[in-house]
Motif scaffolding. Structure first.
Motif, PDB file in Angstrom:
ATOM      1  N   VAL A  74     -46.260  94.236 -60.748  1.00  0.00           N
ATOM      2  CA  VAL A  74     -46.061  94.155 -62.168  1.00  0.00           C
ATOM      3  C   VAL A  74     -44.919  93.345 -62.374  1.00  0.00           C
ATOM      4  O   VAL A  74     -44.175  92.948 -63.479  1.00  0.00           O
ATOM      5  CB  VAL A  74     -46.731  95.972 -63.255  1.00  0.00           C
ATOM      6  N   VAL A  75     -43.962  94.377 -62.056  1.00  0.00           N
ATOM      7  CA  VAL A  75     -42.065  94.263 -62.698  1.00  0.00           C
ATOM      8  C   VAL A  75     -41.986  92.552 -61.770  1.00  0.00           C
ATOM      9  O   VAL A  75     -40.953  92.405 -62.273  1.00  0.00           O
ATOM     10  CB  VAL A  75     -40.962  95.129 -61.601  1.00  0.00           C
ATOM     11  N   ILE A  76     -42.170  92.471 -60.798  1.00  0.00           N
ATOM     12  CA  ILE A  76     -41.565  91.238 -60.327  1.00  0.00           C
ATOM     13  C   ILE A  76     -42.581  90.023 -61.517  1.00  0.00           C
ATOM     14  O   ILE A  76     -41.158  88.886 -61.746  1.00  0.00           O
ATOM     15  CB  ILE A  76     -41.710  91.029 -58.868  1.00  0.00           C
ATOM     16  N   ALA A  77     -42.887  90.497 -61.603  1.00  0.00           N
ATOM     17  CA  ALA A  77     -43.891  89.046 -62.530  1.00  0.00           C
ATOM     18  C   ALA A  77     -43.435  89.324 -64.585  1.00  0.00           C
ATOM     19  O   ALA A  77     -43.100  87.945 -64.519  1.00  0.00           O
ATOM     20  CB  ALA A  77     -45.567  89.337 -62.827  1.00  0.00           C
ATOM     21  N   ILE A  78     -42.842  90.058 -64.649  1.00  0.00           N
ATOM     22  CA  ILE A  78     -42.898  90.496 -65.599  1.00  0.00           C
ATOM     23  C   ILE A  78     -41.088  90.162 -65.516  1.00  0.00           C
ATOM     24  O   ILE A  78     -40.476  88.953 -66.818  1.00  0.00           O
ATOM     25  CB  ILE A  78     -43.069  91.792 -66.394  1.00  0.00           C
ATOM     26  N   ARG A  79     -39.938  90.603 -64.885  1.00  0.00           N
ATOM     27  CA  ARG A  79     -38.856  89.373 -64.466  1.00  0.00           C
ATOM     28  C   ARG A  79     -38.890  88.416 -64.353  1.00  0.00           C
ATOM     29  O   ARG A  79     -37.999  87.978 -65.346  1.00  0.00           O
ATOM     30  CB  ARG A  79     -38.074  90.301 -63.040  1.00  0.00           C
ATOM     31  N   VAL A  80     -39.377  87.310 -63.880  1.00  0.00           N
ATOM     32  CA  VAL A  80     -39.810  86.273 -63.297  1.00  0.00           C
ATOM     33  C   VAL A  80     -40.423  85.863 -64.958  1.00  0.00           C
ATOM     34  O   VAL A  80     -39.517  84.607 -65.484  1.00  0.00           O
ATOM     35  CB  VAL A  80     -40.635  86.229 -62.683  1.00  0.00           C
ATOM     36  N   LEU A  81     -40.796  86.135 -65.692  1.00  0.00           N
ATOM     37  CA  LEU A  81     -41.279  85.673 -66.967  1.00  0.00           C
ATOM     38  C   LEU A  81     -40.176  86.318 -67.651  1.00  0.00           C
ATOM     39  O   LEU A  81     -40.068  85.280 -68.547  1.00  0.00           O
ATOM     40  CB  LEU A  81     -42.367  86.159 -67.469  1.00  0.00           C
ATOM     41  N   PHE A  82     -39.513  86.662 -67.840  1.00  0.00           N
ATOM     42  CA  PHE A  82     -38.285  87.155 -69.183  1.00  0.00           C
ATOM     43  C   PHE A  82     -37.367  86.500 -68.323  1.00  0.00           C
ATOM     44  O   PHE A  82     -36.895  85.454 -69.485  1.00  0.00           O
ATOM     45  CB  PHE A  82     -37.989  88.429 -68.468  1.00  0.00           C
TER      46      PHE A  82
END
Length: 389
Positions: A87-95
Motif C-alpha cells: 500500500v505504501v508503494i502504491a500511495i508513493r507512486v500515486l502521489f
C-alpha cells in the motif's frame, strides 16, 4: 518403555546435533535480540534504493519469520505488514503521478490535465507530464520505506511482546506497557477480523463488501473493549503504577542523563541513516547509549520490580543480534566504495543490477534461521504433557 523412549530420543539428538534445538525457557532467543536483528536489516534497507537488494532484504526477513515464528496470534502480523508495504508503494507512486516530481525526465509516459494554481503555490503542480524517471524514482523510494516497515513487522512477529515488556528496565516499564499494548492490538485485531470472516463464510454469508465490513466491525470493537477491560483489571491487580520514593538529586540526574542520552541516540541514528555522516554518527550513538543506560539505571529505583525467570541474553541471542549488526555494517561500508551499485541511475534511466558483495552481506541476516531454537507448536506441547507420566 521409558528406557526405549529415552534411547530413541538420544539417537535423535545424536543424529541432529548439527541442527538448532527446540525452543524452551532456557534457550529461547531474547526478544531484544530479534529487534536488534530487525533494526540491522532496516538500517541496511535505508542505505540503498536498489529494488533487487531491497527485495533480497525482505526475502531474508520473510524466510527467518517463516522458519522461527510461533503459532501465537501476534506472530501472524507479518502478512499484514507485507500488505501495508504494498500500500505504501502504491500511495508513493500515486502521489508522484498526481503531484509531480522535481526530478527531470525525458521519457514521457502520458500527460494528465494540469490544474492551475495561484501565485502563492508556485513550485507545486497538480497533473501535467508524467515521465518514466519520476515514476521509477517514486517506486524506488516507496520500496525503501516498505522494506523498513516489513523489517519492523518481522521483529513484531518474532519477539513476544510480553517477554519484551518483561525485559525492559524499570524506568521504562510504564512506557513499555503502552507500546506493548499498542503492538499487540493490531495482531489481535487482524486475528479477530479473520475469525469473524471465516464464521460468516461458514454460515453462507458474504465476507466482502461494505455491508459485511460494517457487520464485522461491531464484534471486533466489542472484543477489543473487552480485552482492554481485562488488561486494565490485570494491571490493577498486579499493582501497576506504584512507585518508590527517591531523592530530588537522583530525579534531576536521571532526567538529564535520559534526555541527553536520547538526544545523542537520535542524532547518531540520523547520522547513520543519512547519506553522509557515519564518521560522527557512531561516537554520538555510543555516547547517547551510555548516558541513557546510566539514566535508566537511576530511574529504575522508582519502580522496584521482581522478574520471574528473567530472559538471558545467551550465545544464540548474541548471534542473532550480531547477524543484523553485520548486515548493517557491511551495507554502510558498501555505500562508501560502491554508491552506484546501491543507488541505480535514474538519469539516464538504467535497469538495476544486483551487486555481488552487498548481496552476500545481506545473506548474513539468514543466520537466525540456523542458530535460533525451533519453536514447538502448541499442539505438540499439549500432547507431550498429556503423555507424560
Amino acid at each position: 518403555m521409558r528406557e526405549r523412549a529415552a534411547a530413541d530420543s538420544g539417537r535423535r539428538a545424536e543424529a541432529r546435533w548439527w541442527q538448532a534445538p527446540e525452543a524452551g525457557r532456557a534457550n529461547a532467543v531474547h526478544p531484544g535480540a530479534w529487534w536488534l536483528w530487525a533494526l540491522g536489516l532496516a538500517v541496511a534497507a535505508s542505505r540503498t534504493t536498489n529494488p533487487l537488494l531491497l527485495g533480497l532484504l525482505v526475502g531474508v526477513a520473510g524466510y527467518v519469520v517463516a522458519a522461527r515464528r510461533t503459532d501465537a496470534p501476534w506472530a501472524r502480523s507479518y502478512t499484514a505488514f507485507l500488505k501495508l508495504g504494498l500500500v505504501v508503494i502504491a500511495i508513493r507512486v500515486l502521489f508522484s503521478v498526481v503531484l509531480g516530481s522535481p526530478l527531470p525526465g525525458t521519457h514521457t509516459l502520458f500527460t494528465l490535465p494540469e490544474l492551475p494554481l495561484p501565485e502563492w503555490a508556485r513550485g507545486i503542480r497538480v497533473g501535467g507530464r508524467v515521465t518514466a524517471e519520476q515514476v521509477v524514482f517514486a517506486l524506488y523510494d516507496g520500496a525503501k520505506l516498505a522494506a523498513l516497515l516489513i523489517c519492523v513487522g518481522a521483529a513484531n512477529a518474532l519477539a513476544a511482546p510480553a517477554r519484551l515488556l518483561r525485559a525492559l528496565p524499570g524506568a521504562l516499564y510504564e512506557a513499555g506497557v503502552a507500546v506493548v499494548v499498542a503492538m499487540t492490538f493490531a495482531p489481535h485485531l487482524v486475528a479477530d477480523v479473520g475469525r469473524l470472516r471465516t464464521a460468516r463464510r461458514l454460515r453462507g454469508r458474504s465476507a466482502g463488501g461494505i455491508r459485511a465490513v460494517a457487520r464485522i466491525g461491531l464484534p471486533v470493537l466489542e472484543s477489543a473493549l473487552e480485552r482492554s477491560v481485562a488488561v486494565a483489571a490485570a494491571m490493577d491487580a498486579r499493582g501497576y503504577g506504584r512507585t518508590a520514593e527517591v531523592s530530588p538529586a537522583v530525579r534531576r540526574t536521571t532526567a538529564v542523563c535520559t534526555l541527553g542520552g536520547l538526544i545523542g541516540i537520535c542524532a547518531g541514528t540520523y547520522a547513520l541513516l543519512a547519506a553522509e555522516g557515519a564518521a560522527y554518527g557512531v561516537p554520538l550513538l555510543a555516547a547517547g547509549l551510555a548516558a541513557s543506560v546510566a539514566g535508566l539505571r537511576l530511574g529504575g529505583r522508582r519502580s522496584p520490580r521482581t522478574r520471574y525467570r528473567p530472559d538471558r541474553f545467551g550465545p544464540r541471542s548474541w548471534l542473532v543480534a550480531g547477524s543484523g549488526a553485520a548486515v548493517a555494517a557491511l551495507m554502510i561500508a558498501a555505500a562508501g566504495y560502491a554508491p552506484g551499485a546501491l543507488h541505480p541511475s535514474l538519469i539516464p534511466l538504467t535497469p538495476p543490477e544486483l551487486p555481488l558483495w552487498p548481496a552476500l552481506a545481506t545473506l548474513a541476516g539468514l543466520l537466525p534461521a540456523l542458530v535460533a531454537p525451533v519453536p514447538v507448536p502448541a499442539t505438540n506441547t499439549v500432547t507431550a504433557r498429556e503423555e507424560a507420566p
